[in-house]
Design a protein around this motif. Structure first.
Motif, PDB file in Angstrom:
ATOM      1  N   ALA A 146     -12.519 -27.782  47.270  1.00  0.00           N
ATOM      2  CA  ALA A 146     -12.470 -29.042  46.120  1.00  0.00           C
ATOM      3  C   ALA A 146     -10.846 -28.705  45.396  1.00  0.00           C
ATOM      4  O   ALA A 146     -10.359 -27.685  45.431  1.00  0.00           O
ATOM      5  N   ASP A 147     -10.622 -29.772  44.685  1.00  0.00           N
ATOM      6  CA  ASP A 147      -9.389 -29.678  43.839  1.00  0.00           C
ATOM      7  C   ASP A 147      -9.406 -28.589  42.609  1.00  0.00           C
ATOM      8  O   ASP A 147      -8.218 -28.126  42.459  1.00  0.00           O
ATOM      9  N   ASP A 148     -10.700 -28.079  42.251  1.00  0.00           N
ATOM     10  CA  ASP A 148     -10.642 -27.111  41.335  1.00  0.00           C
ATOM     11  C   ASP A 148     -10.946 -25.779  42.056  1.00  0.00           C
ATOM     12  O   ASP A 148     -11.140 -24.890  41.342  1.00  0.00           O
ATOM     13  N   GLU A 149     -10.534 -25.562  43.270  1.00  0.00           N
ATOM     14  CA  GLU A 149     -10.506 -24.194  43.924  1.00  0.00           C
ATOM     15  C   GLU A 149      -9.560 -23.942  44.788  1.00  0.00           C
ATOM     16  O   GLU A 149      -8.475 -24.762  44.603  1.00  0.00           O
ATOM     17  N   ALA A 150      -9.184 -22.575  45.137  1.00  0.00           N
ATOM     18  CA  ALA A 150      -7.975 -22.179  45.314  1.00  0.00           C
ATOM     19  C   ALA A 150      -8.307 -21.566  46.982  1.00  0.00           C
ATOM     20  O   ALA A 150      -9.008 -20.769  47.010  1.00  0.00           O
ATOM     21  N   PHE A 151      -7.320 -21.510  47.711  1.00  0.00           N
ATOM     22  CA  PHE A 151      -7.358 -20.886  48.638  1.00  0.00           C
ATOM     23  C   PHE A 151      -6.534 -19.734  48.972  1.00  0.00           C
ATOM     24  O   PHE A 151      -5.523 -19.660  48.226  1.00  0.00           O
ATOM     25  N   GLY A 152      -6.722 -18.608  49.437  1.00  0.00           N
ATOM     26  CA  GLY A 152      -6.116 -17.336  49.619  1.00  0.00           C
ATOM     27  C   GLY A 152      -5.893 -17.156  51.047  1.00  0.00           C
ATOM     28  O   GLY A 152      -6.795 -17.150  51.917  1.00  0.00           O
ATOM     29  N   ALA A 153      -4.606 -16.871  51.670  1.00  0.00           N
ATOM     30  CA  ALA A 153      -4.472 -16.951  53.143  1.00  0.00           C
ATOM     31  C   ALA A 153      -3.768 -15.527  53.292  1.00  0.00           C
ATOM     32  O   ALA A 153      -2.446 -15.386  52.522  1.00  0.00           O
ATOM     33  N   TYR A 154      -4.017 -14.866  54.079  1.00  0.00           N
ATOM     34  CA  TYR A 154      -3.317 -13.669  54.594  1.00  0.00           C
ATOM     35  C   TYR A 154      -3.309 -13.381  55.826  1.00  0.00           C
ATOM     36  O   TYR A 154      -4.284 -13.292  56.720  1.00  0.00           O
ATOM     37  N   ILE A 155      -2.053 -13.298  56.347  1.00  0.00           N
ATOM     38  CA  ILE A 155      -1.769 -12.795  57.730  1.00  0.00           C
ATOM     39  C   ILE A 155      -1.255 -11.252  57.884  1.00  0.00           C
ATOM     40  O   ILE A 155      -0.201 -10.906  57.344  1.00  0.00           O
ATOM     41  N   HIS A 156      -1.905 -10.293  58.501  1.00  0.00           N
ATOM     42  CA  HIS A 156      -1.742  -8.839  58.776  1.00  0.00           C
ATOM     43  C   HIS A 156      -0.805  -8.686  59.975  1.00  0.00           C
ATOM     44  O   HIS A 156      -1.576  -9.029  61.130  1.00  0.00           O
ATOM     45  N   MET A 157       0.073  -7.959  59.964  1.00  0.00           N
ATOM     46  CA  MET A 157       1.025  -7.328  61.122  1.00  0.00           C
ATOM     47  C   MET A 157       0.923  -8.449  62.189  1.00  0.00           C
ATOM     48  O   MET A 157       0.644  -8.234  63.404  1.00  0.00           O
ATOM     49  N   GLY A 158       1.724  -9.539  61.596  1.00  0.00           N
ATOM     50  CA  GLY A 158       2.038 -10.710  62.651  1.00  0.00           C
ATOM     51  C   GLY A 158       0.930 -11.308  63.357  1.00  0.00           C
ATOM     52  O   GLY A 158       0.921 -12.056  64.477  1.00  0.00           O
ATOM     53  N   GLY A 159      -0.301 -11.134  62.880  1.00  0.00           N
ATOM     54  CA  GLY A 159      -1.427 -11.930  63.233  1.00  0.00           C
ATOM     55  C   GLY A 159      -2.512 -11.149  64.005  1.00  0.00           C
ATOM     56  O   GLY A 159      -3.782 -11.579  64.497  1.00  0.00           O
ATOM     57  N   LYS A 160      -2.318  -9.680  63.847  1.00  0.00           N
ATOM     58  CA  LYS A 160      -3.448  -8.806  64.393  1.00  0.00           C
ATOM     59  C   LYS A 160      -4.866  -9.059  63.525  1.00  0.00           C
ATOM     60  O   LYS A 160      -5.808  -9.052  63.899  1.00  0.00           O
ATOM     61  N   ILE A 161      -4.762  -9.489  62.196  1.00  0.00           N
ATOM     62  CA  ILE A 161      -5.682  -9.825  61.574  1.00  0.00           C
ATOM     63  C   ILE A 161      -5.487 -11.019  60.505  1.00  0.00           C
ATOM     64  O   ILE A 161      -4.164 -11.162  60.188  1.00  0.00           O
ATOM     65  N   ILE A 178      -7.796 -11.487  47.059  1.00  0.00           N
ATOM     66  CA  ILE A 178      -9.199 -11.486  47.711  1.00  0.00           C
ATOM     67  C   ILE A 178      -9.055 -11.500  49.216  1.00  0.00           C
ATOM     68  O   ILE A 178      -9.581 -10.891  49.850  1.00  0.00           O
ATOM     69  N   ALA A 179      -8.144 -12.544  49.549  1.00  0.00           N
ATOM     70  CA  ALA A 179      -8.000 -12.679  51.214  1.00  0.00           C
ATOM     71  C   ALA A 179      -7.360 -11.158  51.756  1.00  0.00           C
ATOM     72  O   ALA A 179      -7.768 -10.878  52.687  1.00  0.00           O
ATOM     73  N   MET A 180      -6.640 -10.285  51.136  1.00  0.00           N
ATOM     74  CA  MET A 180      -6.046  -9.200  51.381  1.00  0.00           C
ATOM     75  C   MET A 180      -7.044  -8.132  51.653  1.00  0.00           C
ATOM     76  O   MET A 180      -7.273  -7.121  52.232  1.00  0.00           O
ATOM     77  N   VAL A 182     -10.286  -8.818  51.748  1.00  0.00           N
ATOM     78  CA  VAL A 182     -11.150  -8.957  52.975  1.00  0.00           C
ATOM     79  C   VAL A 182     -10.460  -8.538  54.313  1.00  0.00           C
ATOM     80  O   VAL A 182     -10.948  -7.819  54.988  1.00  0.00           O
ATOM     81  N   ALA A 183      -9.296  -8.810  54.502  1.00  0.00           N
ATOM     82  CA  ALA A 183      -8.376  -8.328  55.545  1.00  0.00           C
ATOM     83  C   ALA A 183      -8.491  -6.611  55.705  1.00  0.00           C
ATOM     84  O   ALA A 183      -8.912  -6.402  56.786  1.00  0.00           O
ATOM     85  N   SER A 184      -8.402  -5.920  54.618  1.00  0.00           N
ATOM     86  CA  SER A 184      -8.062  -4.574  54.516  1.00  0.00           C
ATOM     87  C   SER A 184      -9.586  -3.649  54.761  1.00  0.00           C
ATOM     88  O   SER A 184      -9.800  -2.619  55.214  1.00  0.00           O
ATOM     89  N   MET A 185     -10.630  -4.192  54.021  1.00  0.00           N
ATOM     90  CA  MET A 185     -11.964  -3.494  53.818  1.00  0.00           C
ATOM     91  C   MET A 185     -13.039  -4.336  54.765  1.00  0.00           C
ATOM     92  O   MET A 185     -14.056  -3.626  54.845  1.00  0.00           O
ATOM     93  N   SER A 186     -12.790  -5.434  55.197  1.00  0.00           N
ATOM     94  CA  SER A 186     -13.663  -6.117  56.231  1.00  0.00           C
ATOM     95  C   SER A 186     -15.158  -6.059  55.726  1.00  0.00           C
ATOM     96  O   SER A 186     -16.216  -5.723  56.295  1.00  0.00           O
ATOM     97  N   PRO A 187     -15.228  -6.975  54.389  1.00  0.00           N
ATOM     98  CA  PRO A 187     -16.633  -6.981  54.074  1.00  0.00           C
ATOM     99  C   PRO A 187     -17.328  -8.039  55.116  1.00  0.00           C
ATOM    100  O   PRO A 187     -17.098  -8.921  55.466  1.00  0.00           O
TER     101      PRO A 187
END
Length: 296
Positions: A146-161, A178-180, A182-187
Motif C-alpha cells: 500500500a502507499d503507506d507501507e515501505a519495501f525493504g530490499a537487500y541483495i547479499h553477495m551478488g545474489g547468493k541471498i 529488516i530485509a538485511m 531476514v537475509a542474515s538470520m533467516s527467520p
C-alpha cells in the motif's frame, strides 16, 4: 527398502550429518528423508533447521522494486562461473523486467509472459543454448504494498541471498534493515502468532526426543524435564521468529523493539538463497557412499 547413494547424499546435504549416520537414519525411517532428518535432530546428531542452507546449486537470486510492486526470483545455472557472466546477467535483467511488467500469478503464467515477442520460457531456453549450460527459472514471488507501507530490499553477495520486507510506514531505511535481518538470520515467521499449532507441537516433540537421548538427564524428575523442554522450545521458536531475534545492528535490542521504536510493524518478508533445496550432482561422492553401503 533399499537405501540409495543419492538418498544418503540428499540427507547429508540437508543435515550436515555423517555418511553412516545418514544411512542409519534412512534405514530407521524406511527411506523417508524428512523423517530421517527429524530422527537425526532427535538424536542430537544434526540440527536440520540450521543446516538447510548447505544444500547448494549455482545461479542467482534477485529482488527488485518498482513503485508499489516488488519481485523476488531465482534463476539457476550449473556453475558459479556462468552465473557471473554477462549473458546470464542479461537474462536476469530480462526476467526482472518481464515479471515486474506482467505480474504473473503462477509459474505457468510467468513462463508464458512475453516481452518483445518472446516468452520467458523461450528466453531461458535460448540462454541455455547460448551459454552452454542448463539454465532454469526456478521460482518467483510478486508482492504488492500500500502507499503507506515501505519495501525493504537487500541483495547479499551478488545474489547468493535476496530478501524483501514489507513494513507499515514509509521509512525505507527501517525496511531495508529488516530485509538485511531476514537475509542474515533467516527467520521463518514474523512472530509466534504466525506459527501453526501443529508446527509448535512438532517442535516440542523434537525437543523432548532430544532430551530423552541425553543420558545426563535420564534421572531427572518428569517435572524438571518438562521445564527444560519448554525452555528449549521457547528458545528454538524465538530464533525462528523475526520479532524475537536479536537485532543484527544492536545486540541489546530485539527486532520487535527496533520496529516499535520506529513506529513500524513488519507485515511480511521473503528470503531466497541460491540453491536451497536443490541437490548438486556429485558422482564421486555417490560412488563413495555406495562403497560404504556395500561394505556394511
Amino acid at each position: 527398502m533399499a537405501i540409495t547413494a543419492q538418498d544418503v547424499k540428499a540427507l547429508r546435504d540437508k543435515t550436515g550429518a555423517g555418511m553412516m549416520d545418514c544411512k542409519k537414519a534412512l534405514t530407521e525411517c524406511d527411506g523417508d528423508i524428512d523423517k530421517a532428518s527429524e530422527w537425526l535432530r532427535e538424536k542430537g546428531i544434526a540440527k536440520a533447521a540450521k543446516k538447510a542452507d548447505r544444500i547448494a546449486a549455482e545461479g542467482a537470486t534477485r529482488v527488485a522494486v518498482d513503485g508499489n510492486t516488488a519481485v523476488v526470483f531465482e534463476v539457476n545455472s550449473e556453475t558459479d562461473f556462468v552465473a557471473k557472466n554477462e549473458q546470464f546477467l542479461a537474462l536476469m535483467n530480462q526476467v526482472q523486467n518481464l515479471l515486474l511488467s506482467a505480474k504473473p500469478a503462477s509459474m505457468e503464467a510467468a513462463l508464458a509472459a512475453e516481452a518483445d515477442g518472446k516468452t520467458l520460457e523461450t528466453l531461458v531456453t535460448e540462454a541455455t543454448a547460448t551459454i552452454g549450460e542448463k539454465i532454469t527459472f526456478r521460482r518467483f514471488a510478486i508482492v504488492e504494498k500500500a502507499d503507506d507501507e515501505a519495501f525493504g530490499a537487500y541483495i547479499h553477495m551478488g545474489g547468493k541471498i535476496s530478501a524483501l520486507s514489507v513494513i507499515s510506514g514509509t521509512d525505507t531505511a527501517v525496511a531495508k534493515d529488516i530485509a538485511m535481518q531476514v537475509a542474515s538470520m533467516s527467520p521463518q515467521f514474523v512472530s509466534r502468532d504466525d506459527m501453526p499449532a501443529e508446527f509448535i507441537e512438532n517442535e516440542r516433540h523434537v525437543q523432548l526426543e532430544i532430551l530423552k537421548n541425553d543420558a545426563s538427564l535420564a534421572s531427572k524428575p518428569e517435572k524438571v524435564l518438562h521445564g527444560i523442554v519448554e525452555g528449549r522450545l521457547t528458545k528454538s521458536l524465538q530464533e525462528m521468529c523475526l520479532v524475537d531475534q536479536v537485532y543484527f545492528k544492536n545486540p541489546d535490542l530485539k527486532v520487535g523493539q527496533y520496529l516499535k521504536e520506529n513506529n513500524a510493524v513488519c507485515k511480511s518478508f521473503i528470503r531466497y538463497a541460491v540453491g536451497e533445496g536443490i541437490e548438486k550432482r556429485s558422482e564421486n561422492f555417490a560412488d563413495e557412499v555406495m562403497n560404504q553401503i556395500k561394505g556394511n
